[in-house]
Enzyme design. Structure first.
Site, mmCIF file in Angstrom:
data_model
loop_
_atom_site.group_PDB
_atom_site.id
_atom_site.type_symbol
_atom_site.label_atom_id
_atom_site.label_comp_id
_atom_site.label_asym_id
_atom_site.label_seq_id
_atom_site.Cartn_x
_atom_site.Cartn_y
_atom_site.Cartn_z
ATOM 1 N N THR A 1 -9.051 28.924 -44.273
ATOM 2 C CA THR A 1 -10.263 29.598 -44.489
ATOM 3 C C THR A 1 -10.713 29.876 -43.115
ATOM 4 O OG1 THR A 1 -10.382 29.249 -46.770
ATOM 5 C CG2 THR A 1 -12.415 30.351 -45.773
ATOM 6 N N GLY B 1 -8.705 24.096 -48.742
ATOM 7 C CA GLY B 1 -9.334 23.518 -50.302
ATOM 8 C C GLY B 1 -8.999 24.612 -51.191
ATOM 9 N N ASN C 1 1.416 10.425 3.961
ATOM 10 C CA ASN C 1 0.700 10.273 2.886
ATOM 11 C C ASN C 1 0.010 11.382 2.582
ATOM 12 O OD1 ASN C 1 1.795 7.757 2.019
ATOM 13 N ND2 ASN C 1 0.228 6.700 3.052
ATOM 14 N N ASP D 1 -6.521 24.507 -40.870
ATOM 15 C CA ASP D 1 -7.130 25.049 -42.056
ATOM 16 C C ASP D 1 -6.963 26.587 -42.311
ATOM 17 O OD1 ASP D 1 -9.022 25.046 -44.165
ATOM 18 O OD2 ASP D 1 -10.660 25.901 -42.939
ATOM 19 N N GLU E 1 -1.014 6.807 -4.067
ATOM 20 C CA GLU E 1 -2.297 7.339 -4.007
ATOM 21 C C GLU E 1 -2.591 8.746 -4.807
ATOM 22 O OE1 GLU E 1 -1.481 6.077 0.271
ATOM 23 O OE2 GLU E 1 -0.224 6.006 -1.642
ATOM 24 N N VAL F 1 0.899 -1.084 0.036
ATOM 25 C CA VAL F 1 0.119 0.015 -0.057
ATOM 26 C C VAL F 1 0.716 1.169 0.096
ATOM 27 C CG1 VAL F 1 -1.635 1.147 1.376
ATOM 28 C CG2 VAL F 1 -1.907 -1.199 1.137
ATOM 29 N N ASN G 1 7.958 7.589 -1.760
ATOM 30 C CA ASN G 1 7.523 5.893 -1.884
ATOM 31 C C ASN G 1 8.711 5.254 -1.718
ATOM 32 O OD1 ASN G 1 5.069 7.142 -1.996
ATOM 33 N ND2 ASN G 1 4.423 5.867 -3.778
ATOM 34 N N ASP H 1 0.161 13.169 -1.085
ATOM 35 C CA ASP H 1 -1.051 13.062 -1.644
ATOM 36 C C ASP H 1 -1.704 14.068 -1.985
ATOM 37 O OD1 ASP H 1 -0.051 10.598 -1.927
ATOM 38 O OD2 ASP H 1 -1.761 9.899 -0.327
#
Length: 1261
Positions: free
Chosen positions: A499, A778, A947, A497, A455, A450, A917, A951
C-alpha cells in the site's frame, strides 16, 4: 486508590481482525512492574524507550487509575479484552477523570503552550528529553479524584503530545565521525611520521647542492588528502541532514477540536482524557477509544498497512460484535455480510486519516506513549558500517600488516649490511656519518611503508559517493546515509510494502463493463488478462453457452469514443449525484483531492480522468427529491432527482445484488452509437435475456477472482413521484425495496488500489539484476496475491504465506520458507522485521521499501531502507536511509545502478592503485638494497608526482563514471564476497610484474640497452626514461582499469565521462612539462625523440597487455590466489542463481552448520574417518541435486512437525482460482495449509517434495 489490573489475554481471546497490529513485544497488559515489552514496538533500538520505561516506572499515576503503559497496551495490538478488564468505556472515562459528553472539566487553568496539530501525528518540540528522578514530584500534592486533576498532573503522568527533538550533529561532529575510519587513522599516522622524518631529512641533514628540500611534502600531501576526505564526506553528510530536516518540517500547524467543560473548542495542546472530535480529512494526532459518532471510517494504511477503510464503532457495539462472532464460531457456523465485520473496531490509532463521518473519542496516549510516537522514538539509532566499509577496514589492516612486515624486512636487511660495514670499516665514515647513515636507513624503511599505504582509497570512496549522491538527488533520490548508496549496489533482496509503495494508496477504477458488451481496462496493453471479452466460457464452471461474440475490449482512456452523449451524461450524473464525497485541497501537498469513502472517490476520479462534466456543477444542477443513504443491509445507496421528463432513480452498490434487480441494460457498440443525434435523455437499452444474465454473472465472478471490488451502477425512470400506487408518508420517504426493482444496468466497475506507473518494469529490472523482490503487506492475502501477480513478484516456484502463521514458525522452518517466500500477507510490523532478520541471517543484503508507520521497524533493521518522500509518514522517513522524492518505486532501480557504479568505482581505483603500489614498493625495495647509498630508482619528488596521479587524479577520473543500465546485467555480490575478484588480481599481478620488469631492466641495464656511454649525464637520461615510462604506464593502466570484467572494450562510455578525459589530458601535459622544464627539482633532463618513443611505447603496452590478461583463463589463477590466501576457498560458497531458480540450499546449509556443533561433541573415532570428513565438508552443488530419499530424511530434522490428520490437499488446478465463487471469504478458509504455491511451479520442483508442497499445514510452535 484502587488500581485496575486487567488480565492478560491470549491471541484467541482477542477480537480477530486483520487490522490488528500484532507486535508481540508490546502486547503485554498491565503489570505492577512494567517490563521493556510494555513500552515500544522495537525497544532494542535506541535508548529512548528505556527512558520512557523509567518515566513510567517512577511517575506517580495518582490521581488517575491507569499508568501510560496500561493505556498503550489497548492499541498495540488492539485489544478489546484489555478494555473490558478496565471496566469498559465507563471505567476508562472514570479512571481518566473525564466525561463522554462534557469532556475535561477545567477550573481556570489557561495554558497556551503550543502542541500537536491535526496535520501530523506529533510535532517536534525543541525541549530536551529529561528523566525525572523519584524526588521530582515528591512535594506535589495530588488529589484523589481524577476529575479534579490539573493539566500539570496529566502532563506529568501521561506526557505531552510532542516528540523530543533529536539533536542535529554539527559539521565538526560529522568531521570527527569521519576521522574514525580505520584507513584515515592509518593515513594520519603515516602522515605524521612521514612529515617528521621529512623535516629532519630536509633541515636536519646536509643537502646536496642544487637539490630542493622537498622530503616534507609527502607528509603534507597525505595530510591534505585526509583533510579533503574528511571535509568532503562531512559536508555531504551535513548537507543531507539539513535537507532531511527541511523535508520533515511541518508545513502548517492546526488546532485540535475537543470538548472541554461541555463546550466545543479549538486548542493547541491535547492531553490524555480529552474528548476529541473526528472530521473527514483529519489526521488523528493521538491514540484514543471511539465514543460515539455517525458512519466514521478511518484509513489506517499508514499505520498498519490495511488498505480497507476501518469502521469505528462504540465499545458496546464492538462487544456485541465480538459476542456474536464468538457465538457463531461456537456453533460451528459462519456469519456472512457485514453483520460480523472484521473491519470494525473502537480503537483510534494516531497517524490514521478520517475518510468520512463525524464522531468523538477519548484520548488515551499522546507523544512518545502513542503508537506513532513509540515507533518514531524506537527508530532513533546510529547507523552501522556498510559491507564495503567493513571490507575496506579489513583491507586497511591487511595493507598495514603487509607494509609493516615489508618495512621490517627492509630495515633488517639494511641494518645487517650497516653492521657489516661498521665491522669491516668499509666505507670509512665518521661517527656523525654513521649516525646519519642509520637515520637514512630508518627514513627509507618508513618511506617504504608510506608508499605501501593507499592514500587515495578513502578519497576515491568519498568522491564516488559524493558524485553518485549528487546525481541521485537530480533523479529524485535523497540519500540520507551516504554509505547506503554503495550498499544498495549489492542488495540481493528487496522487501517492499504494498500500500502506497507498489500501489498508489488511492482506490481507482481499473476495469469494468458498460452495458454487457463493452469491457474496458486501465492500460489495456499491459493488462490483457483483466478483460473477459471473447472468452468461450466461464473459467469457473463448465458451460456450453455460445461465445459472446458481441463483447469487445477497449482501453479505459478511450472510453469516450464508444459512449453516446446521452449515455455519457447519464453515467456522469449517476456518479456525481449519487455520492457524498467532495473535493478539497490537501494541506500537505496543496493538490485538490476527493475526500470521502474510497469507492466514491474512485468513481469521481474516474469521471474526472475522462474529462466529464465537473461533479459539483452536475450535483448542484440536480434537483434532488430523495436521498437513500448507504446501508450494510441493502449494500446500496441511491438518489432520486427530478428531470425534464419526470423522475429518475440513481442507485449504486454491490454488483451481485443490484444486477439481480435489473431487467434491462444500456447498449454500447464498438464503433460508437449510430444514434448520436438522439434526444439528450434518449439512451439505447435492451432486455436482459438468459445469455445476458450469464454474461453479467461471468463478468462479476471474473472481476471478483482478481480481487476487484465490483460496483454496479443502475437507474430507473418514473413518470411521477411518489410512483403511482405508492403510499408514502412523505415525498422523500419512499421505501427503497419498492423502487429498487425493474432497474436498468448502466455498468459494472472494478475498483482496486492500482499499481504505480513503472512498477512492473522496475520489478522486471530487479529480477534481471539478480535481486529477489518480496512483498510484505498488512492487507488480505487475495489482494496481495493479485497485486504481486500484476507486478511480477509472484512467479513460478514462489509461495504466499500469512503473517499470523509465519510468526509462529520455529527457526528452522522460517529459514526453510524464507528463500521461497514471495508474498507475506496480513503481516504486522514485527513480522516484516523478523523476515528481514532471517534474510540477513541467510547472508542476504536486504533493502526494504515502505511509506507507512508500520514499515518503520523493518526499514531500520534492513541494510538499506527506502521511504516515500510525498506519501511517506514521518516515522518511515526517520527510519529510512534513502528517500524517494517522487514516490516512484522504479527509482529504486536507479539507486541499484548508482550503488553498483560506486562499488565498481572503488574496485577500479583499487585495481589501479594496488598495482601501482606493488610496483613502487618492489622497485623501492630492490633498488635501495642494491644501491650503496640506499637510494631508490624513483626520487622523493618523482614518487610525490606519482602519488598525486595515483591518489587525487585517479580517484577523480575513476570515481566519476556515470551509471548505466548495463550494470543491471549481472548478479549482485554476496555480503561475504571478497573485495577483489580473480580478474582484478590477475590485472594487479601481471601489470605489476610487467612494470617491475621494465623499470628494473632499464634502471640497471639502461645504458647498455640504449648504447650510451657510462656517464652521469647519460645516467640521468636513463632515469628520466624510466620515470617517463613508469608514469605513462600508470596513465595507460588507469584507462585499462575502467573495465573490471573480461570484455575488451575499455573505451566504452568514456565520452560520457568528461572528468576522465580532462584529467588524463592534464596528467599527460604535466608529465611532458616536467620532463622538459622539471630539471633539478625532479632530477630529470630533456630527452630525445628515441627515448620519448621508447618510454611512450613501454607505457602504452599496459593497454594491449590488459586485453591479453583478460583472455587468459581464470581457473589456474584462481587456484593460485586461493593457495596464496588472497581468495577464500570456494567449497563453502553457495551457488549463485537467479531468483527464479532460488534453491533452499542456503537454509539447509545454515541449519546443517548449526547441527555440526553437536556432532563435534560425540563420535571421535568415527569423526576422524577420512570418509566422514569428506562427506561433511562436501557442499551442495547446483549441478548435483540431492536425491529425493536423502532430502526426505532431512525433513524430520529440519522441520519439527507431522502431517496433519484428516486434511485433504487442494488440487493444483484450483490455485489459479482461489476465490471460487466468493472471494470475500477469509483466506484461512481457502487454504487449510496456510500457504500457496504458484500454479506455474514445475511438477518436479523440490518444493512439492517437502512438507509445504505436500499440502500439510505447518504446525504452530
Amino acid at each position: 486508590m484502587v488500581h485496575l489490573h486487567p488480565v492478560r489475554s491470549g491471541p484467541a481471546s482477542t477480537m480477530h481482525s486483520p487490522t490488528h497490529t500484532h507486535v508481540d513485544t508490546a502486547s503485554v497488559l498491565s503489570r505492577s512492574i512494567p517490563t521493556k515489552s510494555d513500552i515500544s514496538v522495537e525497544n532494542t533500538n535506541g535508548d529512548v524507550p528505556k527512558v520512557e520505561l523509567v518515566q513510567d516506572d517512577l511517575a506517580d499515576p495518582r490521581p488517575f487509575k491507569f499508568r501510560p503503559v496500561e493505556l498503550a497496551s489497548l492499541l498495540d495490538p488492539k485489544n478489546l479484552d484489555a478494555l473490558e478488564a478496565f471496566g469498559g468505556i465507563d471505567g476508562l472515562l472514570e479512571g481518566l477523570g473525564t466525561s463522554c459528553s462534557k469532556g475535561l472539566t477545567l477550573t481556570g487553568t489557561a495554558d497556551n503552550r503550543s502542541g500537536a496539530g491535526v496535520g501530523a501525528s506529533q510535532r517536534h518540540d525543541r525541549q530536551p528529553l529529561s528523566i525525572p528522578t523519584p524526588h521530582d514530584h515528591a512535594e506535589v500534592e495530588v488529589a484523589d479524584d481524577p476529575h479534579s486533576a490539573l493539566m500539570e498532573d496529566r502532563r506529568r503522568v501521561f506526557g505531552e503530545n510532542v516528540l523530543p527533538q533529536r539533536t542535529s550533529k554539527s559539521l565538526l561532529a560529522f568531521m570527527w565521525l569521519a576521522l574514525q575510519d580505520k584507513v584515515l587513522i592509518l593515513l594520519s599516522i603515516a602522515a605524521v611520521v612521514s612529515l617528521a622524518l621529512g623535516l629532519f631529512q630536509d633541515f636536519g641533514t646536509p643537502q646536496i647542492a642544487g637539490q630542493p628540500p622537498v622530503d616534507w611534502v609527502e607528509g603534507v600531501a597525505i595530510m591534505i588528502a585526509v583533510l579533503i576526505v574528511v571535509i568532503v564526506g562531512s559536508l555531504n553528510d551535513w548537507q543531507k541532514e539539513r535537507q532531511f530536516k527541511v523535508l520533515n518540517e511541518k508545513k502548517e500547524e492546526r488546532g485540535v477540536k475537543v470538548i472541554r467543560n461541555g463546550i466545543e473548542r479549538l486548542i493547541d495542546e491535547v492531553v490524555v482524557g480529552d474528548v476529541a472530535l473526528l472530521e473527514p480529512g483529519e489526521i488523528v494526532p493521538c491514540d484514543g477509544i471511539f465514543l460515539a459518532g455517525h458512519n466514521v471510517r478511518c484509513d489506517e494504511s499508514a499505520a498498519t498497512g490495511e488498505s480497507d477503510a476501518i469502521k469505528k464503532a462504540s465499545y458496546a457495539d464492538c462487544l456485541a460484535l465480538k459476542q456474536a462472532l464468538s457465538g457463531a464460531l461456537a456453533e460451528g457456523g459462519a456469519l456472512g455480510g457485514e453483520h460480523v465485520s472484521t473491519h470494525t473496531d473502537c480503537f483510534v490509532v494516531s497517524g490514521s486519516k478520517v475518510l468520512e463521518g463525524v464522531g468523538s473519542y477519548v484520548v488515551v496516549a499522546v507523544g512518545t506513549k502513542s503508537f506513532n510516537g513509540r515507533i518514531m522514538m524506537a527508530l532513533r539509532t546510529e547507523t552501522e558500517n556498510t559491507p564495503l566499509q567493513l571490507k575496506l577496514n579489513v583491507l586497511a589492516e591487511f595493507i598495514a600488516k603487509i607494509g609493516s612486515i615489508a618495512g621490517l624486512i627492509f630495515f633488517s636487511t639494511l641494518m645487517i649490511r650497516f653492521i657489516v660495514q661498521l665491522a669491516t670499516g668499509s666505507p670509512v665514515r665518521s661517527a656523525d656519518q654513521n649516525g646519519m647513515a642509520f637515520v637514512q636507513i630508518l627514513i627509507i624503511s618508513v618511506t617504504l611503508v608510506v608508499v605501501a599505504v593507499p592514500e587515495g582509497l578513502p578519497l576515491a570512496v568519498t568522491l564516488a559517493l559524493a558524485f553518485a549522491t549528487k546525481r541521485m538527488t537530480t533523479e529524485n533520490l535523497l540519500v540520507r546515509v551516504l554509505g547506503s548508496c554503495e550498499t544498495m549496489g549489492n542488495s540481493s533482496v528487496i522487501c517492499t510494502d504494498k500500500t502506497g509503495t507498489l500501489t498508489r494508496n488511492a482506490m481507482s477504477v481499473v476495469a469494468g463493463s458498460i452495458g454487457i458488451h463493452a469491457k474496458f481496462v486501465r492500460k489495456l496493453e499491459d493488462n490483457r488478462a483483466r478483460t473477459n471479452a471473447h472468452r468461450s466460457r466461464s473459467p469457473h464452471r463448465n458451460s456450453d453457452s455460445k461465445t459472446p461474440r458481441d463483447d469487445f475490449s477497449i482501453d479505459q482512456s478511450t472510453l469516450n469514443t464508444v459512449l453516446s452523449q446521452p449515455l455519457l451524461s447519464l453515467f456522469n450524473e449517476t456518479i456525481a449525484v449519487n455520492s457524498t464525497a467532495f473535493e478539497d485541497v490537501e494541506k500537505e501537498s496543496g493538490e485538490r483531492v476527493f475526500v470521502g469513502s474510497k469507492t466514491e472517490t474512485a468513481l469521481l476520479n474516474f469521471a474526472k480522468e475522462l474529462g466529464w462534466a465537473d461533479y459539483k456543477e452536475t450535483r448542484d444542477a440536480a434537483r434532488i427529491v430523495q436521498l437513500i443513504p448507504f446501508s450494510s443491509e441493502r449494500k446500496a445507496m441511491g438518489a432520486v432527482v427530478k428531470t425534464e421528463r419526470g423522475y429518475r432513480f440513481y442507485v449504486k452498490g454491490a454488483s451481485e445484488i443490484l444486477t439481480k434487480l435489473c431487467s434491462r441494460h444500456v447498449v454500447v457498440e464498438q464503433h460508437g452509437s449510430s444514434r448520436s443525434n438522439a434526444e439528450p435523455d434518449d439512451v439505447e437499452v435492451a432486455e436482459i435475456d438468459s445469455f445476458s444474465e450469464e454474461n453479467i454473472s461471468r463478468t462479476i465472478i471474473f472481476y471478483a477472482n482478481q480481487t476487484l471490488r465490483t460496483i454496479a451502477l443502475c437507474y430507473r425512470d418514473f413518470s411521477s413521484w411518489p410512483p403511482p400506487g405508492m403510499q408514502a408518508i412523505a415525498i422523500d420517504e419512499v421505501p427503497y425495496d419498492v423502487i429498487a426493482q425493474d432497474l436498468t444496468l448502466i455498468g459494472i466497475v472494478g475498483i482496486e488500489d492500482p499499481l504505480r506507473d513503472g512498477v512492473r518494469e522496475a520489478v522486471a529490472d530487479c529480477r534481471k539484476a539478480g535481486i529477489a523482490v518480496k512483498m510484505c503487506t498488512g492487507d488480505n492475502v487475495l489482494t496481495a496475491r493479485s497485486i504481486a501477480t500484476q507486478c511480477g513478484i509472484y512467479t513460478a516456484g514462489g509461495i504466499i504465506m500469512e503473517g499470523p502463521v509465519f510468526r509462529q514458525l520455529d527457526e528452522s522452518k522460517m529459514l526453510e520458507v524464507v528463500p521461497r517466500l514471495q508474498v507475506l500477507a496480513r503481516s504486522s510490523p514485527n513480522d516484516k522485521k523478523i523476515l528481514v532478520e532471517k534474510l540477513r541471517t541467510l547472508g542476504e543484503i536486504v533493502a526494504v521499501t515502505g511509506d507507512g508507520t508500520n514499515d518503520g521497524p523493518a526499514l531500520k533493521t534492513a541494510h538499506v531502507g527506502f521511504s516515500m518522500g510525498i506519501a511517506g509518514t514521518e516515522v518511515a522517513k526517520e527510519a529510512s536511509d534513502i528517500i524517494l522524492m517522487d514516490d516512484n518505486f522504479s527509482s529504486i532501480v536507479k539507486a541499484i545502478m548508482w550503488g553498483r557504479c560506486v562499488n565498481d568505482a572503488v574496485r577500479k581505483f583499487l585495481q589501479f592503485q594496488i598495482s601501482t603500489n606493488v610496483t613502487a614498493v618492489v622497485i623501492t625495495f630492490v633498488t635501495a638494497i642494491v644501491s650503496n647509498s640506499e637510494t631508490s630508482a624513483l626520487s622523493a619528488v618523482q614518487l610525490l608526482w606519482i602519488n598525486i596521479i595515483m591518489d587525487t587524479f585517479a580517484a577523480l577520473a575513476l570515481a566519476t563514471d556515470p551509471a548505466s543500465p548495463v550494470l543491471l546485467d549481472r548478479m549482485p555480490d554476496r555480503q561475504t564476497a571478497p573485495l577483489f575478484t580473480v580478474d582484478m588480481y590477475k590485472q594487479i599481478l601481471l601489470q605489476s610484474v610487467y612494470q617491475i620488469t621494465v623499470i628494473l631492466l632499464f634502471h640497471f641495464l639502461g645504458i647498455q640497452i640504449l648504447g650510451l656511454a657510462n656517464t652521469s649525464g647519460n645516467d640521468t637520461i636513463v632515469q628520466t626514461l624510466v620515470f617517463n615510462a613508469f608514469v605513462f604506464a600508470q596513465i595507460s593502466n588507469s584507462v585499462n582499469s575502467r573495465r573490471l570484467d573480461r570484455k575488451l572494450n575499455i573505451f566504452e562510455g568514456m565520452l560520457n565521462n568528461w572528468y576522465f578525459m580532462v584529467i588524463t589530458l592534464i596528467e599527460i601535459t604535466v608529465q611532458v612539462v616536467i620532463v622538459f622544464i622539471g630539471g633539478t627539482a625532479f632530477q630529470v633532463t630533456r630527452i630525445g625523440g628515441r627515448e620519448w618513443g621508447i618510454s611512450l611505447a613501454l607505457g602504452l603496452v599496459s593497454i594491449p597487455l590488459g586485453a591479453l590478461i583478460r583472455l587468459l583463463p581464470n581457473g589456474p589463477f584462481e587456484r593460485l590466489f586461493i593457495l596464496m590466501r588472497l581468495l577464500p576457498k570456494t567449497e563453502g560458497d553457495l551457488p549463485k542463481v537467479r531468483p527464479d531458480q532460488v534453491e533452499w540450499n542456503s537454509a539447509i546449509e545454515l541449519v546443517r552448520d548449526n547441527l555440526a556443533t553437536f556432532a563435534n561433541l560425540r563420535g571421535g573415532r568415527l569423526r576422524s574417518s577420512s570418509l566422514v570428513v569428506k562427506s561433511r565438508q562436501a557442499r551442495l552443488q547446483e549441478d548435483k541435486r540431492v536425491p529425493l530419499p536423502s532430502l526426505m530424511t532431512m525433513v524430520p530434522t529440519l522441520i519439527a512437525s507431522s502431517i496433519g490428520a484428516g486434511w485433504a490437499p487442494q488440487s493444483r488446478g484450483t490455485l489459479s482460482d482461489p476465490a471460487r465463487y466468493d472471494p470475500s471469504k477469509s483466506s484461512a478458509a481457502l487454504w487449510e495449509g496456510r500457504l500457496q504455491i504458484h500454479p506455474d511451479t514445475k511438477p518436479d520442483d523440490a518444493l512439492y517434495r517437502t512438507e509445504w508442497g505436500g499440502g500439510d499445514r505447518p504446525s504452530a510452535v
